[in-house]
Design a protein around this motif. Structure first.
Motif, mmCIF file in Angstrom:
data_model
loop_
_atom_site.group_PDB
_atom_site.id
_atom_site.type_symbol
_atom_site.label_atom_id
_atom_site.label_comp_id
_atom_site.label_asym_id
_atom_site.label_seq_id
_atom_site.Cartn_x
_atom_site.Cartn_y
_atom_site.Cartn_z
ATOM 1 N N LYS A 1 -76.749 31.588 75.802
ATOM 2 C CA LYS A 1 -77.852 31.027 75.024
ATOM 3 C C LYS A 1 -78.836 32.125 74.610
ATOM 4 N N LYS A 2 -79.161 32.990 75.543
ATOM 5 C CA LYS A 2 -80.117 34.068 75.251
ATOM 6 C C LYS A 2 -79.563 35.020 74.188
ATOM 7 N N ALA A 3 -78.274 35.287 74.240
ATOM 8 C CA ALA A 3 -77.656 36.166 73.239
ATOM 9 C C ALA A 3 -77.709 35.535 71.853
ATOM 10 N N ILE A 4 -77.501 34.232 71.796
ATOM 11 C CA ILE A 4 -77.571 33.529 70.510
ATOM 12 C C ILE A 4 -78.991 33.606 69.962
ATOM 13 N N ILE A 5 -79.962 33.358 70.815
ATOM 14 C CA ILE A 5 -81.362 33.395 70.383
ATOM 15 C C ILE A 5 -81.745 34.806 69.948
ATOM 16 N N THR A 6 -81.350 35.798 70.710
ATOM 17 C CA THR A 6 -81.638 37.187 70.350
ATOM 18 C C THR A 6 -81.063 37.521 68.978
ATOM 19 N N GLN A 7 -79.833 37.103 68.747
ATOM 20 C CA GLN A 7 -79.160 37.392 67.479
ATOM 21 C C GLN A 7 -79.909 36.783 66.287
ATOM 22 N N LEU B 1 -91.882 18.482 75.026
ATOM 23 C CA LEU B 1 -91.762 19.914 75.339
ATOM 24 C C LEU B 1 -91.557 20.721 74.064
ATOM 25 N N TYR B 2 -90.684 20.246 73.191
ATOM 26 C CA TYR B 2 -90.442 20.939 71.919
ATOM 27 C C TYR B 2 -91.738 21.073 71.125
ATOM 28 N N LYS B 3 -92.525 20.004 71.059
ATOM 29 C CA LYS B 3 -93.782 20.040 70.293
ATOM 30 C C LYS B 3 -94.760 21.055 70.868
ATOM 31 N N VAL B 4 -94.949 21.020 72.180
ATOM 32 C CA VAL B 4 -95.893 21.933 72.822
ATOM 33 C C VAL B 4 -95.469 23.378 72.595
ATOM 34 N N TYR B 5 -94.215 23.666 72.851
ATOM 35 C CA TYR B 5 -93.776 25.061 72.750
ATOM 36 C C TYR B 5 -93.558 25.506 71.313
ATOM 37 N N VAL C 1 -91.696 30.257 60.719
ATOM 38 C CA VAL C 1 -90.260 30.350 60.416
ATOM 39 C C VAL C 1 -89.470 30.692 61.666
ATOM 40 N N LYS C 2 -89.946 31.662 62.420
ATOM 41 C CA LYS C 2 -89.224 32.047 63.645
ATOM 42 C C LYS C 2 -89.289 30.943 64.697
ATOM 43 N N ALA C 3 -90.434 30.275 64.810
ATOM 44 C CA ALA C 3 -90.553 29.166 65.769
ATOM 45 C C ALA C 3 -89.609 28.037 65.374
ATOM 46 N N PHE D 1 -86.339 26.570 67.587
ATOM 47 C CA PHE D 1 -86.106 25.187 67.992
ATOM 48 C C PHE D 1 -84.909 24.566 67.284
ATOM 49 N N GLN D 2 -84.565 25.081 66.137
ATOM 50 C CA GLN D 2 -83.307 24.642 65.528
ATOM 51 C C GLN D 2 -82.146 25.054 66.434
#
Length: 160
Positions: free
Chosen positions: A38-44, A110-114, A125-127, A131-132
Motif C-alpha cells: 500500500k505504501k509503495a502504491i501511495i509513494t508512486q 475518518l476520510y473527511k477529517v484526514y 489535488v494530492k489529498a 483518498f482515491q
C-alpha cells in the motif's frame, strides 16, 4: 454428517480469517491484488516533495493507526457473524448489520477529517489522489474479504 462438517470447517475458516486480519495482512492483500504494498502504491502516485515528506508520512501513520482500529472493529463484526452463522436470528442479524453500517460511517468520518488535514499539507489535488487510492485499496480488500463470507442462509441452501 458431511453437511455439518462442511459448515463447521467453513465457519472455522471465516473465524480464523477475521481474527487473523491485521495491518500486515492488509498489506499482503494489497500486494497480492496490486503487486505492491500500500505504501509503495501511495509513494508512486503521490510524489510528495522532499520538504513535505516527513510531515506527510507522519500524518499518514496517524491516519493508518485510526484506519486499522476501524478495520479491527469491522473484522470483529465479521467474526461475530461467523461465530453465530448457524444460530443467527433476526435480533442478532439486525444488531450486527447496524454495527457494520456504523463501522462504514466511521470510515467516511475518518476520510473527511484526514482529507482536510492532508489538503492543508499537500494541497487539494494530492489529498484527493491519496483518498482515491485509499478508497480503491479499501474497496478491493473488502471485496476480497466479502467474497469469502457466505451470505446469510447460503450454507443451508447448499445443504439441501
Amino acid at each position: 454428517m458431511k453437511k455439518i462438517s462442511l459448515t463447521l470447517i467453513l465457519i472455522s475458516f471465516f473465524s480464523m480469517l477475521a481474527a487473523a486480519q491485521t495491518e500486515k495482512e492488509d498489506m499482503a492483500i494489497a500486494t497480492s491484488i496490486f503487486g505492491k504494498t500500500k505504501k509503495a502504491i501511495i509513494t508512486q502516485y503521490m510524489q510528495i516533495a522532499d520538504k513535505d515528506s516527513k510531515a506527510f508520512w507522519d500524518m499518514y501513520d496517524q491516519y493508518e493507526y485510526k484506519d486499522n482500529a476501524i478495520n479491527q472493529e469491522g473484522l470483529a463484526l465479521i467474526k461475530q457473524y461467523t461465530d453465530n452463522y448457524n444460530t443467527l436470528n433476526d435480533s442478532l442479524a439486525t444488531k450486527i448489520a447496524g454495527e457494520y453500517l456504523n463501522n462504514t460511517t466511521k470510515y467516511n468520518a475518518l476520510y473527511k477529517v484526514y482529507f482536510k488535514r492532508f489538503k492543508k499539507l499537500v494541497g487539494g489535488v494530492k489529498a484527493a489522489t491519496l483518498f482515491q487510492i485509499e478508497i480503491y485499496i479499501q474497496t478491493a480488500i473488502q471485496a476480497n474479504l466479502q467474497s469469502q463470507i457466505p451470505v446469510i442462509g447460503e450454507l443451508q441452501r447448499l445443504q439441501h
